[in-house]
Write a protein that holds these residues in place. Structure first.
Motif, PDB file in Angstrom:
ATOM      1  N   PRO A 107       8.731  -2.154  23.026  1.00 55.34           N
ATOM      2  CA  PRO A 107       7.663  -2.360  22.040  1.00 55.34           C
ATOM      3  C   PRO A 107       7.414  -3.846  21.804  1.00 55.34           C
ATOM      4  CG  PRO A 107       9.248  -0.724  21.266  1.00 55.34           C
ATOM      5  CD  PRO A 107       9.837  -1.356  22.490  1.00 55.34           C
ATOM      6  N   ARG A 112       4.820  -9.082  10.635  1.00 54.34           N
ATOM      7  CA  ARG A 112       4.889  -8.059   9.590  1.00 54.34           C
ATOM      8  C   ARG A 112       3.501  -7.488   9.309  1.00 54.34           C
ATOM      9  NH1 ARG A 112       8.932 -11.544   7.529  1.00 54.34           N
ATOM     10  NH2 ARG A 112       7.410 -12.716   6.281  1.00 54.34           N
ATOM     11  N   ALA A 115       2.506  -5.300  12.290  1.00 52.88           N
ATOM     12  CA  ALA A 115       3.210  -4.013  12.249  1.00 52.88           C
ATOM     13  C   ALA A 115       2.611  -3.103  11.190  1.00 52.88           C
ATOM     14  CB  ALA A 115       4.695  -4.241  11.983  1.00 52.88           C
ATOM     15  N   ALA A 116       2.244  -3.679  10.042  1.00 51.40           N
ATOM     16  CA  ALA A 116       1.641  -2.868   8.975  1.00 51.40           C
ATOM     17  C   ALA A 116       0.302  -2.310   9.416  1.00 51.40           C
ATOM     18  CB  ALA A 116       1.480  -3.711   7.710  1.00 51.40           C
ATOM     19  N   PHE A 118      -0.630  -1.671  12.528  1.00 49.60           N
ATOM     20  CA  PHE A 118      -0.409  -0.658  13.551  1.00 49.60           C
ATOM     21  C   PHE A 118       0.123   0.641  12.944  1.00 49.60           C
ATOM     22  CE2 PHE A 118       2.452   1.125  16.905  1.00 49.60           C
ATOM     23  CZ  PHE A 118       1.442   1.582  17.736  1.00 49.60           C
ATOM     24  N   GLN A 119       1.085   0.513  12.036  1.00 49.96           N
ATOM     25  CA  GLN A 119       1.696   1.702  11.435  1.00 49.96           C
ATOM     26  C   GLN A 119       0.723   2.466  10.549  1.00 49.96           C
ATOM     27  OE1 GLN A 119       5.168   0.085   9.514  1.00 49.96           O
ATOM     28  NE2 GLN A 119       6.144  -0.445  11.467  1.00 49.96           N
ATOM     29  N   SER A 120      -0.284   1.775  10.018  1.00 48.35           N
ATOM     30  CA  SER A 120      -1.256   2.457   9.156  1.00 48.35           C
ATOM     31  C   SER A 120      -2.143   3.422   9.944  1.00 48.35           C
ATOM     32  CB  SER A 120      -2.145   1.432   8.452  1.00 48.35           C
ATOM     33  OG  SER A 120      -3.118   0.897   9.342  1.00 48.35           O
ATOM     34  N   GLY A 121      -2.217   3.210  11.245  1.00 49.01           N
ATOM     35  CA  GLY A 121      -3.098   4.040  12.056  1.00 49.01           C
ATOM     36  C   GLY A 121      -4.534   3.562  12.081  1.00 49.01           C
ATOM     37  N   ARG A 231      -5.378   0.840   3.356  1.00 56.31           N
ATOM     38  CA  ARG A 231      -4.796   0.334   4.600  1.00 56.31           C
ATOM     39  C   ARG A 231      -5.076  -1.145   4.789  1.00 56.31           C
ATOM     40  NH1 ARG A 231      -6.161   5.695   8.324  1.00 56.31           N
ATOM     41  NH2 ARG A 231      -4.619   7.022   7.286  1.00 56.31           N
ATOM     42  N   ASP A 234      -2.669  -2.834   2.304  1.00 53.78           N
ATOM     43  CA  ASP A 234      -1.293  -2.716   2.796  1.00 53.78           C
ATOM     44  C   ASP A 234      -1.054  -3.685   3.948  1.00 53.78           C
ATOM     45  OD1 ASP A 234      -0.416  -0.778   1.019  1.00 53.78           O
ATOM     46  OD2 ASP A 234      -0.855   0.901   2.349  1.00 53.78           O
ATOM     47  N   ALA A 235      -2.013  -3.744   4.870  1.00 59.03           N
ATOM     48  CA  ALA A 235      -1.865  -4.620   6.030  1.00 59.03           C
ATOM     49  C   ALA A 235      -1.774  -6.081   5.626  1.00 59.03           C
ATOM     50  CB  ALA A 235      -3.031  -4.416   6.993  1.00 59.03           C
TER      51      ALA A 235
END
Length: 492
Positions: A107, A112, A115-116, A118-121, A231, A234-235
């Motif tokens: 990966p 950070r 990653a936020a 990407f993880q949020s979709g 999102r 958050d990001a």
């Protein structure tokens, strides 16, 4: 000479339909290059003479010579008069690759914030939406001939000037049209100097998050809330603090009584997403005073205020804010068509320059031709006419969706009829897993947005946000019957 397997590999590469757009010499060149990169052809390995390879491949010698010349220019092979062509030392590959042992893909190391994100979709829109995907406008009824005529006028008048970079703040004609529109229809206090034209409301939210707040800062959000806003925040590394709602909108006392203040609050006051509630006037004024007292920002997303079906919608908060703490966000994605990619912010004077500069670090500017065309579309009264037509159409489709839910889905769903907007919240009244229902419905050809993902707390009821604006009566009837079959099967 190539071994049989190597020659067959080149033949397979050049006959692959996926490479058909390339000239023949380029296909041969890339096939040999791949053999070198994969370690099949090692350093110092002689290549077949161009005449011999051409005969084996059934092509002209000039074609092979063109491939060899490109390989030589890129450093993959060395060519010596009288000796032939050889794999160059500069094309040395790692031992693992040479033996076919490709390193395991790991990966990527993201920041950070990366990653936020990407993880949020992310926020993904359906290219070809199906009932009942929410937030999608009707585009089949758009007055395309008028738009085409105005676009031709723009091209005739501006010529190649319309192909150049535009002002990062936006074309002045469009900013004037937007200011006139929000002042008249939304009760805003706007001038064209305060309008910043963007590509989307999502871009506006990202700008607010990065320009107004630092990572770790607190922001109050409605609960439930538009998922794209959460999102984005958050990001950006913000601390998102959910604030519950009631029938009058956001519960203002939660802001006023918070142990720790926040630097901003995000609101959809005219038509709360997804509940449809309208923020009461006394609460609007209280939030404005809270922002003034705490030097906080109000981010007002007025995403589909054009579509109100019970009288005139309440004026926007920006027009009530005498302290200039409100950032007003509007978009043409819902009122026009998604492919237009134009939205805007009405900014406090002190934020115009910082936001415009920050915008230049993202996409720089919006395309001139759509901006100039939209300006004429608005100036000529076509925008207002289109909105009125769509308002009537959406009203009828909202009523039809209510009838379809009551007729086919009343055993499973409780409908919450909104007074505006393009989607209808429906609450599950059976013990059916929301996620499983959404996934099963999608396989059956029905698109739904679950309500659970829009809530920060667990104190809510499962259900769906069902869009109605973009779908004909027949499309909605078919989808309603399919959904009824899905829920009936899951309820067994």
């Amino acid at each position: 000479m190539f071994k049989h397997a190597q020659l067959e590999s080149v033949k397979a590469w050049i006959t692959d339909p996926a490479h058909g757009a390339l000239p023949l010499h380029a296909r041969i060149q890339r096939a040999i290059r791949q053999l070198i990169l994969d370690g099949v052809l090692e350093v110092g390995k002689p290549l077949p003479a161009s005449r011999a390879l051409a005969q084996s491949l059934g092509v002209s010698r000039d074609t092979v010579e063109g491939a060899y010349s490109q390989l030589h220019a890129e450093g993959f092979i060395d060519r010596h008069v009288g000796s032939g062509s050889f794999v160059s030392e500069r094309a040395q590959v790692s031992p693992k690759r040479r033996t076919g042992q490709h390193p395991r893909s790991e990966p990527a190391r993201l920041s950070r914030r990366g990653a936020a994100m990407f993880q949020s979709g992310g926020v993904r829109e359906t290219p070809i939406p199906r009932a009942f995907a929410p937030g999608v406008p009707e585009t089949r009824s758009f007055p395309l001939p008028i738009w085409e005529r105005l676009e031709r006028q723009v091209l005739k008048e501006y010529g190649t000037m319309a192909l150049a970079h535009s002002d990062p703040q936006g074309v002045e004609a469009l900013r004037r049209a937007i200011a006139d529109y929000v002042n008249l229809e939304r009760g805003a206090r706007a001038t064209f100097e305060r309008v910043l034209v963007l590509t989307s409301s999502q871009q506006a939210l990202s700008l607010c998050a990065s320009v107004l707040l630092d990572a770790g800062d607190r922001i109050f959000l409605e609960d439930p809330v538009y998922h794209g806003a959460r999102r984005a925040f958050d990001a950006a590394g913000l601390e998102c603090v959910p604030v519950p709602l009631d029938t009058q909108g956001l519960r203002v006392e939660r802001l006023q009584d918070a142990a720790q203040p926040a630097k901003a609050v995000f609101l959809t006051p005219s038509h709360q997403f997804p509940t449809g509630a309208t923020l009461a006037l006394d609460r609007r004024l209280a939030i404005i005073e809270w922002a003034h007292r705490n030097q906080a920002w109000i981010i007002e997303d007025d995403y589909d205020s054009e579509f109100h079906y019970a009288g005139k919608p309440m004026a926007c908060m920006q027009g009530l804010d005498a302290h200039d703490r409100t950032i007003y966000i509007g978009t043409f994605t819902k009122s026009m068509f998604p492919g237009l990619r134009l939205a805007y912010m009405v900014l406090p004077p002190a934020l115009v320059a910082p936001m415009t500069v920050a915008r230049t670090l993202q996409d720089g500017h919006s395309a001139s031709i759509p901006q100039l065309t939209l300006a004429r579309f608005m100036e000529g009264g076509h925008f207002g006419s289109h909105v009125r037509t769509m308002r009537s159409l959406y009203n009828a489709r909202r009523d039809l969706l209510e009838q379809l839910v009551r007729a086919h889905l009343s055993d499973f769903l409780e409908v919450r009829v909104p007074i505006g907007g393009m989607q209808m919240p429906c609450i599950l009244i059976k013990d059916i897993p929301e996620r499983e229902a959404i996934d099963t419905a999608r396989r059956a050809g029905v698109d739904l947005l679950g309500l659970t993902a829009l809530h920060a707390s667990n104190k809510h009821k499962a259900g769906f946000l069902m869009g109605f604006a973009a779908y004909t009566p027949k499309e909605m009837e078919i989808a309603a019957k399919k959904l009824a079959n899905v829920l009936r099967a899951l309820d067994r």
